[in-house]
Scaffold this motif. Structure first.
Motif, short mmCIF file in Angstrom:
data_model
loop_
_atom_site.label_atom_id
_atom_site.label_comp_id
_atom_site.label_asym_id
_atom_site.label_seq_id
_atom_site.Cartn_x
_atom_site.Cartn_y
_atom_site.Cartn_z
N GLY A 62 61.44 5.12 10.69
CA GLY A 62 62.01 5.75 12.05
C GLY A 62 61.04 4.15 13.06
O GLY A 62 62.31 3.94 14.59
N ALA A 66 64.15 13.01 9.99
CA ALA A 66 64.44 11.83 10.58
C ALA A 66 65.50 10.99 10.18
O ALA A 66 66.00 10.55 10.55
CB ALA A 66 63.78 12.22 12.24
N TYR A 115 58.65 12.96 10.28
CA TYR A 115 59.47 12.17 9.64
C TYR A 115 57.66 13.14 7.98
O TYR A 115 57.08 14.02 8.42
CB TYR A 115 58.11 11.24 9.42
N ARG A 119 65.69 13.42 6.09
CA ARG A 119 67.09 14.46 6.31
C ARG A 119 66.26 15.50 5.38
O ARG A 119 66.64 16.26 4.91
CB ARG A 119 68.42 14.05 5.46
N GLU A 154 61.21 13.74 16.78
CA GLU A 154 61.19 13.25 15.69
C GLU A 154 60.25 13.29 15.04
O GLU A 154 59.90 12.95 14.85
CB GLU A 154 61.43 11.93 15.52
#
Length: 70
Positions: free
Chosen positions: A63, A32, A54, A35, A52
């Protein structure tokens, strides 16, 4: 090896507080923050509230900062 890890493309997951459930098989999820593609077998960091993933601890911290949690 799990059959889901052998598939290609992006996986769809549901992130729980201590594990995740594979909803649609695939080889990776997308971080998240960065990318970057994260192979499922390397996925260690996620947020279950925001659903999300990571890449690493630094991305997880970013985040949380972006969400105002830190």
């Amino acid at each position: 090896m799990n059959m889901f890890f052998q598939q290609q493309g992006e996986a769809k997951l549901h992130y729980g507080s201590s594990d995740f459930t594979i909803l649609e098989g695939g080889a990776y999820v997308v971080c998240a923050v960065t990318r970057e593609k994260i192979p499922l077998e390397e996925l260690r960091y996620w947020n279950d509230d925001r659903q999300e993933a990571y890449r690493d601890a630094a991305a997880a911290l970013e985040g949380f900062k972006r969400a105002g949690a830190v």
